[in-house]
Design an enzyme around this catalytic site. Structure first.
Site, PDB file in Angstrom:
ATOM      1  CG  HIS A  20      -1.965  -1.000   1.302  1.00 55.65           C
ATOM      2  ND1 HIS A  20      -2.161  -1.809   2.386  1.00 55.65           N
ATOM      3  CD2 HIS A  20      -2.913  -1.358   0.400  1.00 55.65           C
ATOM      4  CE1 HIS A  20      -3.193  -2.609   2.168  1.00 55.65           C
ATOM      5  NE2 HIS A  20      -3.661  -2.367   0.956  1.00 55.65           N
ATOM      6  CE  LYS A  55     -12.001  -7.460   1.859  1.00 59.53           C
ATOM      7  NZ  LYS A  55     -10.830  -6.779   1.302  1.00 59.53           N
ATOM      8  NE  ARG A  62      -2.737  -7.294  -4.616  1.00 59.50           N
ATOM      9  CZ  ARG A  62      -3.524  -7.384  -3.556  1.00 59.50           C
ATOM     10  NH1 ARG A  62      -3.018  -7.602  -2.375  1.00 59.50           N
ATOM     11  NH2 ARG A  62      -4.830  -7.275  -3.690  1.00 59.50           N
ATOM     12  CB  SER A  94      -4.426  -6.433   4.301  1.00 62.04           C
ATOM     13  OG  SER A  94      -4.000  -5.170   3.899  1.00 62.04           O
TER      14      SER A  94
HETATM   15  P1  ADP Z   1      -9.786  -3.707  -0.833  1.00 60.94           P
HETATM   16  O1  ADP Z   1     -10.571  -4.417   0.224  1.00 60.94           O
HETATM   17  O2  ADP Z   1     -10.473  -2.502  -1.400  1.00 60.94           O
HETATM   18  O3  ADP Z   1      -9.189  -4.595  -1.898  1.00 60.94           O
HETATM   19  P2  ADP Z   1      -7.090  -3.440   0.148  1.00 60.94           P
HETATM   20  O4  ADP Z   1      -6.627  -2.616   1.306  1.00 60.94           O
HETATM   21  O5  ADP Z   1      -6.884  -4.911   0.226  1.00 60.94           O
HETATM   22  O6  ADP Z   1      -8.598  -3.059   0.003  1.00 60.94           O
HETATM   23  O7  ADP Z   1      -6.440  -2.937  -1.207  1.00 60.94           O
HETATM   24  C1  ADP Z   1      -6.612  -1.593  -1.616  1.00 60.94           C
HETATM   25  C2  ADP Z   1      -5.947  -1.402  -2.960  1.00 60.94           C
HETATM   26  O8  ADP Z   1      -4.547  -1.574  -2.821  1.00 60.94           O
HETATM   27  C3  ADP Z   1      -6.373  -2.390  -4.060  1.00 60.94           C
HETATM   28  O9  ADP Z   1      -6.389  -1.703  -5.294  1.00 60.94           O
HETATM   29  C4  ADP Z   1      -5.283  -3.405  -4.058  1.00 60.94           C
HETATM   30  O10 ADP Z   1      -5.155  -4.018  -5.336  1.00 60.94           O
HETATM   31  C5  ADP Z   1      -4.075  -2.535  -3.751  1.00 60.94           C
HETATM   32  N1  ADP Z   1      -3.013  -3.303  -3.131  1.00 60.94           N
HETATM   33  C6  ADP Z   1      -3.101  -4.116  -2.059  1.00 60.94           C
HETATM   34  N2  ADP Z   1      -1.906  -4.686  -1.785  1.00 60.94           N
HETATM   35  C7  ADP Z   1      -1.039  -4.220  -2.727  1.00 60.94           C
HETATM   36  C8  ADP Z   1       0.347  -4.460  -3.021  1.00 60.94           C
HETATM   37  N3  ADP Z   1       1.054  -5.331  -2.326  1.00 60.94           N
HETATM   38  N4  ADP Z   1       0.903  -3.802  -4.061  1.00 60.94           N
HETATM   39  C9  ADP Z   1       0.157  -2.945  -4.800  1.00 60.94           C
HETATM   40  N5  ADP Z   1      -1.151  -2.694  -4.597  1.00 60.94           N
HETATM   41  C10 ADP Z   1      -1.751  -3.321  -3.580  1.00 60.94           C
END
Ligand code: ADP
Length: 166
Positions: free
Chosen positions: A20, A44, A93, A131
């Site tokens: 992130h 979630k 990703r 996450s």
């Molecule tokens: P959501 O529940 O909306 O997917 P996340 O916090 O899991 O929330 O992810 C938010 C955004 O960050 C999404 O677009 C996800 O693809 C991106 N993201 C999550 N992890 C990574 C990472 N390791 N590298 C790049 N982008 C990421």
């Protein structure tokens, strides 16, 4: 393209990972104002309360002057309209991210035609990182410090003192 570009980077950030943060740093260089917007009331099961996620992200982005940390509930497109932002930033990703992100981007544009979703490819060293994976490692008593920044490690240790200090 407007002179002053505001983008919203929405997500759960539970917890914020190095992936992130990489996206926030890279995204902040592309726009004038980047709003990192934490989704409230996600279905979630959350590890960190919304307030904790806000605090962590504020601490982690304090060095980036054009990054704002906010939270929202309801539809992302409605929040984007309220904030005067037509650009949504998301990370990709792998192919499975692409499939779900494509659907979401098209749906958001259908609901609010001004909306453009901009995707950044995950950096190679973060492309396996989520996450959810961090949560699983922590719940199983593992060390997630390679995947999340130091302030997040400290909060995880405070939350799970017995599991993380074995
Ligand atoms: P959501 O529940 O909306 O997917 P996340 O916090 O899991 O929330 O992810 C938010 C955004 O960050 C999404 O677009 C996800 O693809 C991106 N993201 C999550 N992890 C990574 C990472 N390791 N590298 C790049 N982008 C990421």
């Amino acid at each position: 393209m407007p002179n002053s570009l505001t983008a919203i980077y929405p997500g759960s950030f539970d917890p914020p990972t190095k992936g992130h943060l990489d996206l926030i740093a890279r995204g902040s260089r592309l726009v004038n104002h980047l709003i990192v917007a934490i989704l409230k009331n996600t279905q979630k099961q959350a590890l960190f309360a919304l307030e904790e996620r806000v605090e962590m992200l504020k601490e982690l982005t304090a060095h980036l002057p054009n990054v704002e940390i906010a939270s929202f509930d309801g539809l992302l497109v409605d929040y984007a309209a309220r904030r005067g932002a037509d650009t949504i930033l998301r990370g990709i990703r792998d192919v499975s991210d692409y499939e779900s992100e494509l659907r979401m981007a098209l749906l958001n544009r259908r609901m609010r035609p001004e909306t453009e979703t901009v995707f950044l490819m995950a950096s190679a060293e973060c492309s396996f990182l989520s996450s959810r994976m961090v949560k699983e490692i922590v719940m199983l008593g593992g060390d997630a410090s390679a995947f999340v920044p130091e302030p997040v490690v400290r909060r995880i240790q405070a939350k799970f003192p017995t599991v993380t200090k074995r």
